[in-house]
Write a protein that holds these residues in place. Structure first.
Motif, short mmCIF file in Angstrom:
data_model
loop_
_atom_site.label_atom_id
_atom_site.label_comp_id
_atom_site.label_asym_id
_atom_site.label_seq_id
_atom_site.Cartn_x
_atom_site.Cartn_y
_atom_site.Cartn_z
N GLY A 378 0.78 -1.22 0.00
CA GLY A 378 0.00 0.00 0.00
C GLY A 378 0.81 1.28 0.00
N THR A 379 2.14 1.17 -0.15
CA THR A 379 3.00 2.36 -0.16
C THR A 379 3.22 2.82 -1.60
OG1 THR A 379 5.00 1.01 -0.12
CG2 THR A 379 4.10 1.69 1.99
N ALA A 380 4.01 3.88 -1.76
CA ALA A 380 4.14 4.53 -3.06
C ALA A 380 4.76 3.65 -4.12
CB ALA A 380 4.97 5.81 -2.89
N ALA A 381 5.72 2.83 -3.76
CA ALA A 381 6.44 2.03 -4.75
C ALA A 381 6.12 0.54 -4.57
CB ALA A 381 7.95 2.25 -4.63
N PRO A 382 5.91 -0.17 -5.67
CA PRO A 382 5.56 -1.60 -5.57
C PRO A 382 6.76 -2.48 -5.25
CG PRO A 382 5.66 -0.92 -7.86
CD PRO A 382 5.86 0.32 -7.05
N THR A 383 6.44 -3.70 -4.84
CA THR A 383 7.45 -4.73 -4.52
C THR A 383 7.04 -6.01 -5.22
OG1 THR A 383 7.66 -3.72 -2.32
CG2 THR A 383 8.65 -5.90 -2.63
N TRP A 384 8.02 -6.70 -5.78
CA TRP A 384 7.79 -8.01 -6.37
C TRP A 384 8.73 -9.01 -5.71
CZ3 TRP A 384 7.78 -3.52 -9.19
CH2 TRP A 384 6.64 -3.26 -9.96
N VAL A 385 8.22 -10.20 -5.40
CA VAL A 385 9.01 -11.23 -4.71
C VAL A 385 9.07 -12.48 -5.57
CG1 VAL A 385 9.18 -12.67 -2.63
CG2 VAL A 385 8.35 -10.30 -2.45
N TYR A 386 10.26 -13.10 -5.59
CA TYR A 386 10.44 -14.34 -6.35
C TYR A 386 11.11 -15.39 -5.48
CZ TYR A 386 15.46 -13.54 -6.67
OH TYR A 386 16.79 -13.38 -6.35
N GLU A 387 11.02 -16.63 -5.92
CA GLU A 387 11.79 -17.74 -5.34
C GLU A 387 12.33 -18.57 -6.48
OE1 GLU A 387 11.01 -21.88 -2.89
OE2 GLU A 387 9.90 -20.08 -2.23
N PHE A 388 13.64 -18.84 -6.45
CA PHE A 388 14.27 -19.67 -7.47
C PHE A 388 14.30 -21.10 -6.97
CE2 PHE A 388 17.93 -21.81 -9.29
CZ PHE A 388 17.81 -21.53 -10.64
N ARG A 389 13.63 -22.01 -7.68
CA ARG A 389 13.42 -23.36 -7.16
C ARG A 389 14.06 -24.46 -8.01
NH1 ARG A 389 7.30 -24.52 -5.40
NH2 ARG A 389 7.77 -22.74 -4.05
N TRP A 390 14.65 -24.14 -9.15
CA TRP A 390 15.22 -25.20 -10.00
C TRP A 390 16.38 -25.90 -9.30
CZ3 TRP A 390 20.09 -25.66 -12.50
CH2 TRP A 390 20.18 -26.74 -13.38
N PRO A 391 16.34 -27.24 -9.19
CA PRO A 391 17.41 -27.96 -8.49
C PRO A 391 18.53 -28.39 -9.43
CG PRO A 391 15.59 -29.45 -8.90
CD PRO A 391 15.20 -28.12 -9.50
N SER A 392 19.71 -27.90 -9.18
CA SER A 392 20.87 -28.32 -9.96
C SER A 392 21.16 -29.80 -9.71
CB SER A 392 22.10 -27.50 -9.57
OG SER A 392 23.28 -28.08 -10.09
N PRO A 393 21.56 -30.52 -10.75
CA PRO A 393 21.94 -31.93 -10.56
C PRO A 393 23.38 -32.10 -10.07
CG PRO A 393 22.11 -31.37 -12.88
CD PRO A 393 21.58 -30.14 -12.19
#
Length: 482
Positions: A378-393
């Protein structure tokens, strides 16, 4: 061969190189070499030069030692001799029209290692999308983060502030738009950028931020100073500017490396850290951000699913840690049993070391990221969140710390990336992540739902990304709020 490009900035004319439609200007000083009388001093402007300065090679690397303890297999090092360590590097499209958006990369390395000269940090993929890409070098270890009497705190962060002011002042000469600057950092690079984001003058330095897998807090003086005090004791010198300036940088690096052997960013021994003191971090950055700092700056932020595995796999901790040790660690950190139970529901076959790694990752990264994002709803600037889930072999590393870098840079075929992710990493994931980062840098929106009370997280896996809502709510809910 394309004609060597030249441009003139405040300190003189630089000549770079051009190949494959991309111009490169490397090793441009943004501050004077921080040695001699300038050692343990705030960065000062570089001396101007006459004629044309060669900008075809990276500047010298900050004093450091290569990774050891098994990490050297996954994390490469580059050694370039010299004193000119405070430099920037610029990539731009050779053909361009109008001022272009700018991204400034700040490398990681636990504040003790790293360089923008690593192959995996090449800026060509961003330049191909019409972005002026800048990477910066800064003081590391005891040169940049010593906690000693008589020296400014967090010199490495002050270096980055100086570099960002250089970008605002000079990037137009390279075709960049000084009013469209995104900073991007990973690990320690995200940690230092968090400190800058929390400052009142953050908007003077950059317009947007990408924070990848970086701790968001600093340490109190007593805790942050443990490494410098241990080095002083080992060398038989005072923990003062005068004494440290009298020691050779290599001597300090060797002592620091010996003291930290066997430790990790997830451990409890002496580490190099941002200290809550002085002009770069006068208060804890996360506390300042949650109280309202930086809310006029859009942020893209996230972490990998199994950050801890980069340190636990080489050390064998995933196999060595027992149920008793997990319980003792849980009690010491005041983590309720319900948190352990939540992790076990998601991974019923996980070893005690894996559960401990998950919980420590939550405390160091995922919980602070979530609380930071919640504070900005709800503030002036937006936020985006990610999670990196690819498992390396590779060697059971899974979705470990730094695994996302090859995908963000769209360089999964680079040697640095192959060491972590193997030779068959999915290009579709690189297309998705690099594309999202480009969209954010160019247009201010990575392309998924911004953070809200629903807590949307863009999860990046083999085939690209998808949204999950509050994917770790049960695991994070019971963690102490530090």
């Amino acid at each position: 061969m394309a004609e060597a490009p030249q441009t003139t900035i405040g300190s003189g004319t630089v000549q770079g190189t051009s190949a494959n439609g991309i111009d490169r200007f490397l090793g441009i000083p943004y501050a004077a070499p921080p040695f001699g009388a300038l050692r343990y001093a705030r960065p000062v402007p570089p001396a101007a030069w006459d004629g044309v300065r060669d900008a075809s090679q990276f500047g010298a690397t900050a004093p450091q030692m290569p990774y050891g303890g098994g990490l050297e297999k996954y994390l490469p090092s580059v050694q370039i001799d010299g004193d000119d360590i405070l430099t920037v590097n610029v990539w731009r499209p050779a053909e361009r029209s109008g001022p272009l958006p700018v991204v400034v990369w700040v490398h990681g390395g636990a504040l003790t290692r790293g360089t923008p000269a690593l192959d995996g940090y090449d800026g060509e993929p961003f330049a191909r999308h019409g972005i002026v890409y800048v990477s910066i070098a800064y003081r590391l270890g005891q040169e940049g983060f010593a906690v000693i009497d008589g020296a400014p705190a967090n010199l490495g962060v002050l270096d980055q502030e100086a570099a960002l002011r250089w970008v605002r002042r000079e990037i137009a000469a390279f075709g960049g738009d000084p009013a469209r600057v995104t900073v991007m950092g990973q690990s320690a690079g995200a940690n230092t950028l968090t400190a800058l984001l929390a400052l009142p003058q953050a908007k003077e330095l950059f317009d947007q931020a990408i924070l990848q897998s970086g701790p968001m807090s600093g340490q109190p003086v007593k805790k942050a100073g443990r490494m410098s005090r241990a080095i002083a004791k080992r060398l038989g010198i005072g923990a003062t500017r005068e004494a440290f300036a009298a020691a050779e940088p290599a001597t300090l690096v060797a002592a620091q490396t010996a003291i930290s052997a066997g430790g990790s960013p997830l451990g409890g021994g002496p580490t190099v850290a941002i200290v809550i003191e002085g002009e770069a971090a006068p208060v804890d950055p996360l506390a300042a951000l949650r109280a309202g700092a930086g809310r006029d700056i859009p942020v893209l932020i996230g972490a990998t699913t199994e950050e801890y595995r980069l340190w636990f796999i080489p050390s064998g901790a995933t196999e060595k840690i027992t149920k008793t040790q997990l319980t003792l660690a849980r009690l010491a950190a005041r983590v309720p049993r319900t948190v352990i139970a939540a992790h076990r529901r998601r991974r019923p076959d996980a070893k005690p070391g894996e559960i401990l790694g998950e919980v420590v990752t939550d405390m160091l990264l995922r919980a602070p990221i979530t609380r930071f994002a919640d504070s900005r709803v709800g503030t002036a600037a937006p936020t985006w969140v990610y999670e990196f889930r690819w498992p390396s072999p590779v060697d059971g590393l899974g979705a470990a710390h730094a695994m996302e870098l090859g995908f963000v840079f769209d360089r999964v075929d680079a040697p640095d990336s192959i060491a972590l992710g193997g030779a068959d990493a999915p290009q579709a994931l690189a297309d998705a992540m690099h594309g999202a980062w480009v969209r954010f840098i160019v247009g201010g929106d990575p392309g998924w739902e911004q953070w809200s009370p629903r807590q949307p997280v863009e999860v990046f896996d083999a085939d690209g990304g998808h949204i999950e809502y509050a994917p770790r709510a049960d695991e994070l809910a019971g963690l102490p709020d530090r």
